[in-house]
Write a protein that holds these residues in place. Structure first.
Motif, PDB file in Angstrom:
ATOM      1  N   SER A 589       5.947  21.496  55.759  1.00 27.53           N
ATOM      2  CA  SER A 589       6.952  21.033  54.787  1.00 27.53           C
ATOM      3  C   SER A 589       6.886  21.818  53.482  1.00 27.53           C
ATOM      4  N   PRO A 590       7.035  23.130  53.534  1.00 28.41           N
ATOM      5  CA  PRO A 590       6.794  23.952  52.340  1.00 28.41           C
ATOM      6  C   PRO A 590       7.899  23.859  51.294  1.00 28.41           C
ATOM      7  N   ASP A 591       7.503  23.568  50.071  1.00 31.93           N
ATOM      8  CA  ASP A 591       8.435  23.565  48.942  1.00 31.93           C
ATOM      9  C   ASP A 591       8.541  24.977  48.379  1.00 31.93           C
ATOM     10  N   VAL A 592       9.476  25.173  47.460  1.00 34.57           N
ATOM     11  CA  VAL A 592       9.628  26.461  46.773  1.00 34.57           C
ATOM     12  C   VAL A 592       8.318  26.765  46.046  1.00 34.57           C
ATOM     13  N   PRO A 593       7.709  27.925  46.263  1.00 31.21           N
ATOM     14  CA  PRO A 593       6.387  28.211  45.701  1.00 31.21           C
ATOM     15  C   PRO A 593       6.304  28.056  44.187  1.00 31.21           C
ATOM     16  N   THR A 594       7.357  28.438  43.477  1.00 30.56           N
ATOM     17  CA  THR A 594       7.306  28.376  42.014  1.00 30.56           C
ATOM     18  C   THR A 594       7.420  26.952  41.481  1.00 30.56           C
ATOM     19  N   LYS A 595       7.708  25.985  42.356  1.00 30.95           N
ATOM     20  CA  LYS A 595       7.807  24.595  41.927  1.00 30.95           C
ATOM     21  C   LYS A 595       6.554  23.792  42.251  1.00 30.95           C
ATOM     22  N   CYS A 596       5.565  24.447  42.849  1.00 33.16           N
ATOM     23  CA  CYS A 596       4.332  23.747  43.198  1.00 33.16           C
ATOM     24  C   CYS A 596       3.485  23.543  41.939  1.00 33.16           C
ATOM     25  N   PRO A 597       2.996  22.334  41.706  1.00 37.15           N
ATOM     26  CA  PRO A 597       2.298  22.038  40.446  1.00 37.15           C
ATOM     27  C   PRO A 597       0.892  22.611  40.359  1.00 37.15           C
ATOM     28  N   LEU A 598       0.263  22.901  41.493  1.00 38.11           N
ATOM     29  CA  LEU A 598      -1.122  23.360  41.500  1.00 38.11           C
ATOM     30  C   LEU A 598      -1.202  24.847  41.806  1.00 38.11           C
ATOM     31  N   ARG A 599      -2.229  25.469  41.281  1.00 37.21           N
ATOM     32  CA  ARG A 599      -2.442  26.893  41.505  1.00 37.21           C
ATOM     33  C   ARG A 599      -2.889  27.143  42.947  1.00 37.21           C
ATOM     34  N   SER A 600      -2.428  28.220  43.522  1.00 36.57           N
ATOM     35  CA  SER A 600      -2.727  28.545  44.916  1.00 36.57           C
ATOM     36  C   SER A 600      -4.200  28.867  45.120  1.00 36.57           C
ATOM     37  N   THR A 601      -4.676  28.577  46.316  1.00 42.10           N
ATOM     38  CA  THR A 601      -6.002  29.001  46.751  1.00 42.10           C
ATOM     39  C   THR A 601      -5.846  29.803  48.041  1.00 42.10           C
ATOM     40  N   VAL A 602      -6.857  30.584  48.363  1.00 39.38           N
ATOM     41  CA  VAL A 602      -6.804  31.411  49.568  1.00 39.38           C
ATOM     42  C   VAL A 602      -6.862  30.515  50.800  1.00 39.38           C
ATOM     43  N   ILE A 603      -5.920  30.708  51.700  1.00 39.68           N
ATOM     44  CA  ILE A 603      -5.853  29.904  52.917  1.00 39.68           C
ATOM     45  C   ILE A 603      -6.171  30.743  54.152  1.00 39.68           C
ATOM     46  N   SER A 604      -5.692  31.963  54.187  1.00 37.95           N
ATOM     47  CA  SER A 604      -5.823  32.775  55.401  1.00 37.95           C
ATOM     48  C   SER A 604      -7.192  33.421  55.509  1.00 37.95           C
ATOM     49  N   GLN A 605      -7.472  33.890  56.719  1.00 44.55           N
ATOM     50  CA  GLN A 605      -8.650  34.695  57.008  1.00 44.55           C
ATOM     51  C   GLN A 605      -8.197  35.959  57.720  1.00 44.55           C
ATOM     52  N   HIS A 606      -9.134  36.877  57.844  1.00 46.26           N
ATOM     53  CA  HIS A 606      -8.849  38.119  58.566  1.00 46.26           C
ATOM     54  C   HIS A 606      -8.420  37.811  60.000  1.00 46.26           C
ATOM     55  N   ASP A 607      -7.485  38.602  60.512  1.00 52.75           N
ATOM     56  CA  ASP A 607      -7.026  38.514  61.897  1.00 52.75           C
ATOM     57  C   ASP A 607      -6.146  37.285  62.144  1.00 52.75           C
ATOM     58  N   GLN A 608      -5.342  36.932  61.143  1.00 50.95           N
ATOM     59  CA  GLN A 608      -4.358  35.875  61.314  1.00 50.95           C
ATOM     60  C   GLN A 608      -2.973  36.435  60.992  1.00 50.95           C
ATOM     61  N   TYR A 609      -1.949  35.600  61.120  1.00 56.42           N
ATOM     62  CA  TYR A 609      -0.602  36.010  60.733  1.00 56.42           C
ATOM     63  C   TYR A 609       0.187  34.783  60.315  1.00 56.42           C
ATOM     64  N   ILE A 610       1.289  35.031  59.621  1.00 56.12           N
ATOM     65  CA  ILE A 610       2.165  33.952  59.176  1.00 56.12           C
ATOM     66  C   ILE A 610       3.609  34.397  59.355  1.00 56.12           C
ATOM     67  N   ARG A 611       4.500  33.447  59.580  1.00 63.15           N
ATOM     68  CA  ARG A 611       5.912  33.766  59.761  1.00 63.15           C
ATOM     69  C   ARG A 611       6.712  33.378  58.513  1.00 63.15           C
ATOM     70  N   PHE A 612       7.623  34.239  58.131  1.00 63.36           N
ATOM     71  CA  PHE A 612       8.589  33.858  57.107  1.00 63.36           C
ATOM     72  C   PHE A 612       9.506  32.791  57.700  1.00 63.36           C
ATOM     73  N   THR A 613       9.792  31.785  56.911  1.00 66.52           N
ATOM     74  CA  THR A 613      10.636  30.703  57.389  1.00 66.52           C
ATOM     75  C   THR A 613      11.401  30.117  56.207  1.00 66.52           C
ATOM     76  N   HIS A 614      12.030  28.971  56.444  1.00 66.33           N
ATOM     77  CA  HIS A 614      12.806  28.326  55.385  1.00 66.33           C
ATOM     78  C   HIS A 614      11.961  27.278  54.669  1.00 66.33           C
ATOM     79  N   SER A 615      12.331  26.977  53.453  1.00 63.44           N
ATOM     80  CA  SER A 615      11.672  25.903  52.714  1.00 63.44           C
ATOM     81  C   SER A 615      11.983  24.561  53.358  1.00 63.44           C
ATOM     82  N   ASP A 616      11.276  23.543  52.943  1.00 59.75           N
ATOM     83  CA  ASP A 616      11.422  22.216  53.535  1.00 59.75           C
ATOM     84  C   ASP A 616      12.847  21.689  53.367  1.00 59.75           C
ATOM     85  N   ILE A 617      13.355  21.047  54.403  1.00 58.89           N
ATOM     86  CA  ILE A 617      14.727  20.515  54.372  1.00 58.89           C
ATOM     87  C   ILE A 617      14.853  19.405  53.338  1.00 58.89           C
TER      88      ILE A 617
END
Length: 677
Positions: A589-617
């Motif tokens: 359920s991803p919101d627009v990144p610039t509207k998130c109240p908390l600062r980002s932390t590292v989530i990924s690790q080496h040898d992973q991937y992510i898909r571009f998609t749409h923000s939460d409906i």
């Protein structure tokens, strides 16, 4: 007569001070041995100065009262001039060191109060500043001596005598005590509970998840090293002041002080060796990865860039989703479709048409009020949608154009012509979805006719002419692994138009679509003895993948090998691999990144991937393509050789997050050792 011993000391000290200025650029992350070499050079010069003073003092009578009032020869005037020049150079060097002191201040703001107390960084910073302040006084006296030589007001002997006495005294505020205190913070005498050194405690803090340290713009290893540089420089300055003070006191006939000077030399050498052991232990365990925190305020094309209108929420009636214009199915039937018509010019006539493909349609409610985004917006179709059943998509507020009523209808009482919320994948002038596949190479690697000896020193994402590029900064590599900070330069982007007939899809650029919207997340490191000299994005199947160019180099000379010796490094693993396939990171359920109240932390690790998609409906009517790309420069400060780079994902729960570059700094710990004097 009385001036000769003092000027003899200055003549011997001058080479050391020039050595300091010419070889130690402490705003650069330079040869890790250079600070040690400087200290050893000062120790050697001081020893030679004592020998000279002893030989002169044994044959000439010192006259303290005329020490600064006697006649000054032309040679002595020249030495005074050199001394003033050295004073200016020392001041410049100190200003550079204060930058490192500011890093401690930023660090104090990023760590919890308890750890701040345990680390005692504030105590360390205060002690170092006191040493620097004392050296400023010594610099002031040097300038005063220069003024005296030119006929100015004489400096009183009592002033210098008091300075020298206070410097070497055993009081808690003397330079002697300050150096002991600084060392005890770095290498405690007793490793009992709470007695860990600052390097070790700082390492533990960073390993425990100090994500806020990304605001320091140094890798953890680099931060520990630069803190070591700062501490060691304070030790060197303090040692020089103490030795200078004992020489003055001897010239004032206050004692011999030869044994004191020798004991201090031995103590300083022992302390330098202990610091080296402590910092090497910490550096070998510290991460060399550097990434950048989210900024306090987001600004498009400055702190982030984004793909636009990829898989965007789109309202369409099912009557227009099939070529026959029927309403015999339901919304879920249209998982893949196109818009074929605009039935009777209803709502479809009031909104931009989806000229691409339609995916993943769903029915929410029959009737709704739709707030169309203001005219001219290229990123959004709707600000919010409010359904009759009470469900609201997006953040409802005022509607500049006024809300539009959208009602489904029945056809012949048998079929319901429903308005569906679908995803529109439309390639066109309003959709920025391109990545450059051109390599970004350091000058000299890109142009083999240029012997510029440059390596990559930083990365960032930039968008030019609707195409996202991975841009590099480079700089000249000097002997000992130094990066010449005055040569740092962002390599110019060579823009191109994707519609140019000479520009080829999958060769010059990658286009993000429903089928090919994955980006690989990897950390890539150069082979031992090589540094980073280029990067590029490439395609592996439907994935966008990072590749780095590495070039062998000689640490001592700083020379990079010829382009033919360079090697491209990558991770070719795919999700289809039989053993250990690449794993996907899925956003919830991803919101627009610039509207998130908390600062980002590292989530990924080496040898992973992510898909571009749409923000939460529900949060954003699926109007925004996520993740964004972090466009902040990832550049070590002070600059450093790099041996690797990566692409990773950072974010928070229910936040679209950012895809960002990271760099891996050179491991200087292997060059850190104390040579015999």
């Amino acid at each position: 007569m009385g001036l000769k011993p003092y000027f003899s000391f200055l003549v011997f000290l001058l080479p050391a001070m020039v050595f300091l200025e010419s070889n130690a650029q402490f705003n650069d992350i330079s040869d890790i041995a250079s600070v040690i070499n400087i200290g050893q050079e000062v120790i050697r010069v001081v020893s030679a100065s004592w020998q000279k003073i002893d030989s002169i003092h044994g044959t000439e009578e010192a006259h303290p009262t005329s020490f600064f009032r006697g006649s000054i020869s032309q040679t002595q005037r020249m030495v005074l001039s050199r001394m003033a020049d050295v004073s200016r150079r020392t001041t410049s060097l100190e200003n550079t060191v204060k930058t490192s002191l500011n890093d401690i201040g930023r660090l104090l703001m990023e760590i919890p109060a308890k750890l701040r107390w345990e680390l005692k960084l504030g105590t360390l910073a205060t002690a170092i500043r006191q040493v620097m302040t004392a050296e400023e006084s010594m610099s002031t006296y040097s300038k005063a001596l220069d003024s005296t030589s030119k006929g100015g007001v004489a400096l009183e002997v009592s002033t210098l005598e008091d300075f020298a006495t206070s410097t070497v005294s055993h009081s808690s505020h003397s330079i002697r005590s300050l150096l002991e205190n600084i060392h005890s913070l770095v290498v405690p005498k007793h490793n009992s509970l709470g007695g860990e050194g600052i390097f070790k405690l700082l390492l533990a803090t960073m390993q425990d998840g100090g994500s806020g340290l990304c605001s320091i713009h140094q890798s953890p290893q680099q931060l520990i090293y630069n803190l070591y540089n700062l501490v060691t420089l304070a030790e060197i300055k303090g040692y020089a002041m103490m030795q200078f003070s004992w020489m003055l006191l001897k010239l004032y006939n206050k004692g011999n002080f030869t044994l004191e000077a020798e004991l201090m030399r031995e103590r300083v050498e022992a302390r330098m060796d202990e610091k080296i052991q402590a910092v090497r232990t910490a550096m070998t365990r510290a991460s060399r990865e550097l990434w950048v925190c989210d900024p306090a305020h987001h600004e498009e094309n400055e702190t982030f860039v984004q793909l636009t209108n990829v898989l965007q929420g789109h309202i369409e009636n099912e009557v227009d989703l099939n070529p026959k214009g029927t309403c015999r199915e339901n919304c879920a039937y249209y998982q893949y479709a196109r818009v074929h018509d605009c039935f009777k010019g209803l709502f479809c006539k009031k909104q931009p048409k989806c000229n691409g493909r339609i995916f993943d349609c769903r029915f929410i409610d029959s009737d709704a009020s739709v707030c169309l985004s203001k005219g001219g917006s290229t990123h959004r179709k709707y600000d919010w949608i409010e359904y009759e059943n009470g469900r609201t998509l997006g953040r409802k507020g005022s509607c500049e154009r006024g809300s539009t009523k959208v009602d489904s209808w029945w056809r012949w009482l048998f079929w319901h012509c429903s308005y569906c919320l679908c995803l529109c994948d439309e390639v066109g002038t309003k959709s920025d979805r391109y990545f450059s596949l051109h390599p970004s190479l350091a000058r000299g690697v890109e142009d083999v006719t240029t012997d510029s000896n440059r390596a990559v020193t930083g990365l960032r994402f930039v968008k030019v002419a609707r195409v996202i590029h991975l841009q590099i900064q480079d700089g000249v590599v000097l002997p000992g692994g130094i990066i010449n900070s005055s040569t740092l330069q962002w390599r110019p982007i060579k823009p191109f138009n994707v519609n140019d007939p000479k520009i080829r899809r999958d060769v010059d650029y990658h286009i993000v679509t429903w089928e090919q919207r994955a980006i690989d997340l990897d950390d890539l490191t150069a082979p031992e003895g090589s540094v980073l000299t280029g990067v590029q994005l490439r395609r592996i199947g439907s994935h966008l993948n990072l590749e780095i160019l590495t070039t062998p180099f000689n640490f001592t000379s700083g020379r990079l090998a010829q382009r033919a010796s360079s090697e491209w490094i990558s991770n070719d693993n795919t999700p289809a691999a039989v053993t250990e396939p690449r794993k996907e990171i899925k956003m919830s359920s991803p919101d627009v990144p610039t509207k998130c109240p908390l600062r980002s932390t590292v989530i990924s690790q080496h040898d992973q991937y992510i898909r571009f998609t749409h923000s939460d409906i529900d949060r954003d009517v699926a109007q925004t393509t996520v993740p964004f790309l972090d466009a902040q420069p990832v550049v070590p400060d002070p600059p450093s050789l790099l041996v690797g780079a990566g692409i990773f994902y950072k974010g928070k729960r229910n936040c679209g997050g950012f895809i960002a570059p990271k760099v891996i700094t050179y491991d200087y710990s292997k060059h850190l050792h104390l040579k015999d004097l």
